[in-house]
Enzyme design. Structure first.
Site, PDB file in Angstrom:
ATOM      1  CE  LYS A 196       7.663 -69.498  72.456  1.00  0.00           C
ATOM      2  NZ  LYS A 196       7.425 -69.257  73.869  1.00  0.00           N
ATOM      3  CG  ASP A 256       9.062 -69.445  66.950  1.00  0.00           C
ATOM      4  OD1 ASP A 256       9.696 -70.074  66.088  1.00  0.00           O
ATOM      5  OD2 ASP A 256       8.031 -69.894  67.497  1.00  0.00           O
TER       6      ASP A 256
END
EC number: 2.1.1.107
Length: 457
Positions: free
Chosen positions: A270, A248
């Protein structure tokens, strides 16, 4: 990267060294070992050059440098004690688009010579880009001590087996798993060193005929808070063995540069309040890739079991019967506090630490009364957008407004930024910072002025 490391095939190719002294002799040894067809030009030569010439190993041209010597060359080295002559050789080579090394003058050279660890056919080259040859030499010496002398024999034997292994194992993943077994087999390495053909054959047949584990697996790896140097050794080993790396936005480029070059990389960027890829889909990505028989690394910032949703991802794998393991990482609270000069505990100020998510679900409520108590340190993850609420609630439940607070942005990275103040300023301070940031609240923050060692940002 200022220089591209390459390995040149010089066997039976014309090369030139200008210089006839000790330095030139060291360079000549390397080119002769590489099988080059070597010409050496100088006004005079040390005895070793004469011996090589008498043995037919190279050609000597005694006299001033003549640019025509470069006409058939693939590569040249200027190794005299005359800077002007070295420069002339370099310029003449450059005009002919011939790579030229200039000893002790990397800026004048079109290529540099690394420190070499020779375990032929395995070769390791170490270079500082010409800025610190002593450092490169020290690193080479350390690597020399780590690499067994018979490693080259293992590499050569592996080359002999490649055709059979390709026939025996259908997929790239199967072949890689076989090679990993072979290269860590101490008995085979020792048998090769002893030239024990019977033991070599027996061990090889055993390795080839052993059933491979075709099941995939997932390894949850904590990458730490930002500084690539904080990645654990086991974490490094896992990302260098992975077929697929799922990562991420909290994973730095420095860490991603350590991933195995031919591994597939899946970005699931994210951040607090927004998910580029929904969590359920991330779970399914891990499951699908593992079911293909691949070794999957789920690379997470900090520690995967501290506000990293690692447990949720592993539950999906567990329910599907996929093998998994976890490599812990340095969590953001530990890394950010250490790099900010803020001890999370202190005998005089804090006897406990609380790690709290500031990214609350709708309707969620924290135990503010206990959080407002003295003699503890509060660390809020993903709390930047909730800073004003955190300030209001803690003051409402009795925490003094002058309680020291700090916000750490990009903790442990070279771009780390820290601002501090008091609880009454928390909401205002948060508006000056960007994600990812960590909020630290407690008397220990007051020690930052004395203990800060990393930066003054």
């Amino acid at each position: 990267m200022d220089h591209l490391p390459i390995f040149c095939q010089l066997r039976d190719r014309d090369c030139l060294i200008v210089g006839g002294g000790d330095v030139a002799e060291r360079k000549a040894r390397l080119l002769l070992d590489a099988g080059a067809r070597l010409t050496v030009n100088a006004l005079a030569f040390i005895p070793q050059f004469t011996a090589w010439a008498d043995a037919g190993m190279l050609t000597l041209v005694e006299g001033p440098f003549d640019e025509s010597l470069l006409d058939t060359c693939w590569l040249a080295i200027a190794a005299t004690d005359d800077d002007a002559l070295n420069q002339r050789v370099s310029e003449a080579a450059e005009a002919r688009r011939i790579f030229c090394n200039v000893v002790d003058a990397p800026k004048a050279a079109s290529f540099i010579m690394p420190s070499i660890i020779d375990r032929s056919p395995l070769m390791v080259a170490v270079s500082s880009g010409g800025t610190s040859p002593v450092l490169a030499r020290l690193l080479r010496e350390k690597l020399e001590s780590l690499l067994p002398l018979h490693l080259g024999q293992v590499a050569k034997y592996a080359g002999q087996l490649r055709g059979r292994v390709k026939q025996q194992f259908a997929t790239m993943g199967e072949r890689r798993r076989f090679w990993e077994k072979l290269f860590v087999n101490d008995r085979l390495a020792q048998s090769l060193a002893n030239n024990d053909q019977k033991a070599i054959t027996e061990t090889t047949e055993q390795l080839i005929n052993e059933p491979l584990d075709h099941r995939g697996e997932v390894v949850l790896v904590g990458a730490g808070p930002g500084d690539a140097g904080l990645l654990t050794l086991k974490g490094l080993q896992q990302i260098q063995q992975a077929d697929v790396v799922v990562y991420d936005r909290l994973i730095s480029d420095d860490i991603m540069n350590l991933v195995r070059r031919d591994a597939d990389r899946v970005f699931v960027g994210k951040r607090a309040g927004y998910h580029c890829v929904p969590q359920e889909e991330i779970n399914q990505i891990l499951l699908r890739e593992a079911q293909k028989g691949k070794r999957v690394v789920r690379l997470k910032g900090g520690d995967p079991f501290i506000f990293g949703r690692g447990g949720e991802e592993l539950e999906t794998l567990c329910n599907a019967g996929i093998p998994f393991s976890v490599v812990p990482g340095i969590t953001a609270a530990s890394g950010c506090s250490a790099y900010s000069g803020i001890p999370l505990t202190h005998r005089d100020y804090a006897q406990s630490v609380r790690l709290i998510t500031g990214h609350l679900k709708t309707g969620g409520e924290l135990d503010w009364e206990n959080l407002a108590a003295e003699k503890q340190t509060l660390v809020f993850y993903m709390g930047l957008n909730q800073a004003a609420t955190i300030q209001q609630k803690l003051i409402e439940y009795g925490m003094p407004g002058e309680m020291p607070v700090a916000i750490v942005e990009n903790g442990t990275a070279v771009t780390q930024r820290v601002i501090d103040g008091t609880l009454t300023q928390l909401g205002e301070l948060a508006q000056q910072m960007n994600s990812p940031s960590l909020i630290i609240i407690g008397r220990v923050v007051g020690l930052r002025d004395k203990l800060n060692w990393f930066s003054n940002h």
